[in-house]
Design a protein around this motif. Sequence first.
Motif, short mmCIF file in Angstrom:
data_model
loop_
_atom_site.label_atom_id
_atom_site.label_comp_id
_atom_site.label_asym_id
_atom_site.label_seq_id
_atom_site.Cartn_x
_atom_site.Cartn_y
_atom_site.Cartn_z
N TRP A 295 0.83 -1.20 0.00
CA TRP A 295 0.00 0.00 0.00
C TRP A 295 0.87 1.25 0.00
N SER A 296 0.39 2.28 -0.68
CA SER A 296 0.99 3.61 -0.61
C SER A 296 -0.07 4.57 -0.09
N THR A 297 0.31 5.82 0.15
CA THR A 297 -0.63 6.82 0.64
C THR A 297 -0.94 7.82 -0.46
N LEU A 298 -2.22 8.10 -0.61
CA LEU A 298 -2.68 9.02 -1.65
C LEU A 298 -3.64 10.00 -1.02
N SER A 299 -3.47 11.29 -1.26
CA SER A 299 -4.36 12.31 -0.72
C SER A 299 -5.36 12.72 -1.79
N LEU A 300 -6.65 12.56 -1.47
CA LEU A 300 -7.73 12.92 -2.39
C LEU A 300 -8.77 13.75 -1.64
N PRO A 301 -9.48 14.64 -2.35
CA PRO A 301 -10.50 15.45 -1.67
C PRO A 301 -11.75 14.65 -1.34
N VAL A 302 -12.24 14.82 -0.12
CA VAL A 302 -13.52 14.26 0.31
C VAL A 302 -14.34 15.43 0.84
N ASP A 303 -15.43 15.75 0.16
CA ASP A 303 -16.21 16.95 0.48
C ASP A 303 -15.32 18.18 0.50
N GLY A 304 -14.35 18.20 -0.42
CA GLY A 304 -13.47 19.35 -0.55
C GLY A 304 -12.29 19.38 0.39
N PRO B 291 -8.79 17.70 1.75
CA PRO B 291 -7.77 16.69 1.44
C PRO B 291 -7.77 15.58 2.49
N THR B 292 -7.86 14.34 2.04
CA THR B 292 -8.01 13.21 2.95
C THR B 292 -7.05 12.09 2.55
N PRO B 293 -6.33 11.50 3.51
CA PRO B 293 -5.40 10.43 3.17
C PRO B 293 -6.13 9.11 2.87
N PHE B 294 -5.69 8.42 1.85
CA PHE B 294 -6.22 7.11 1.49
C PHE B 294 -5.08 6.11 1.38
N HIS B 295 -5.37 4.87 1.71
CA HIS B 295 -4.48 3.76 1.41
C HIS B 295 -4.77 3.35 -0.03
N TYR B 296 -3.71 3.12 -0.81
CA TYR B 296 -3.89 2.90 -2.25
C TYR B 296 -2.96 1.79 -2.73
N ARG B 297 -3.49 0.94 -3.60
CA ARG B 297 -2.64 -0.06 -4.24
C ARG B 297 -3.14 -0.33 -5.65
N GLU B 298 -2.20 -0.75 -6.49
CA GLU B 298 -2.51 -1.11 -7.86
C GLU B 298 -2.16 -2.57 -8.10
N SER B 299 -2.84 -3.18 -9.05
CA SER B 299 -2.52 -4.53 -9.47
C SER B 299 -2.76 -4.63 -10.97
N GLU B 300 -2.51 -5.79 -11.53
CA GLU B 300 -2.75 -5.98 -12.97
C GLU B 300 -4.23 -5.88 -13.30
N PHE B 301 -5.09 -5.97 -12.28
CA PHE B 301 -6.54 -5.97 -12.52
C PHE B 301 -7.17 -4.59 -12.40
N GLY B 302 -6.49 -3.67 -11.71
CA GLY B 302 -7.06 -2.36 -11.47
C GLY B 302 -6.46 -1.78 -10.19
N TRP B 303 -7.18 -0.85 -9.57
CA TRP B 303 -6.69 -0.23 -8.35
C TRP B 303 -7.75 -0.29 -7.26
N VAL B 304 -7.27 -0.17 -6.02
CA VAL B 304 -8.14 -0.19 -4.84
C VAL B 304 -7.64 0.89 -3.89
#
Length: 219
Positions: free
Chosen positions: A160-169, A171-184
Amino acid sequence: METTSRAVAQAPAAEGAQHVPSARRTVDGYLEAPFPWYGLDEAFTGPRWLMQVGTAADGAVEHGSVGHGDEPSVRHETAGEDRGKFAVVVTVAANPSRRSADGTGLLEATTVSSAAWLAGVGLLSYTWPGQMDHSLRDDWLDQQTETAWELADDLGGPEWSTLSLPVDGVPTPFHYRESEFGWVLAGSTQEGVHVGAYGRGMSAYGLGFAMIKDITAYA
């Protein structure tokens, strides 16, 4: 790790599962939820559609998913065929440990790992490898589902890596991972719910999330 059993979470990923067209899905379950639903924010202008809700043994709604973009299908897994572009947002009620409906024991609390687990299994729903022999699919799904469970239980791990994305405007930290099938990805909101998401063909880095003001707009 969470209140919803693996059996419930795996239901959408069962072999041969048919996803009901949006027009035939019901919004009733979503309206019964005692928590707010989340989807992509207004920056996303494509199609939006309902998926399904998950309930506890007593019938209480505990989580659910809404889709954005092209409705995914395992039919797109044929080699060389367009898989479509979509992002699914999973909302999970943040519940503490509490007694089961029959009063005989305690249910585990829902956490960010709950959202990561449901998103990971959701991605598997549309991820049959191209040309896989029919007889091998159950074994493949069991193996991948166990892997998704283990990964969700170790959000601080190297997968997992950390990704910051807006939630209701905000910035919110998310756990993020990629695979050959897509991302989660998975994180929490200030509104007392956990949010997971999965997709492919759409970059997770450009997404934003927002509370859904009118869930019937997805129906």
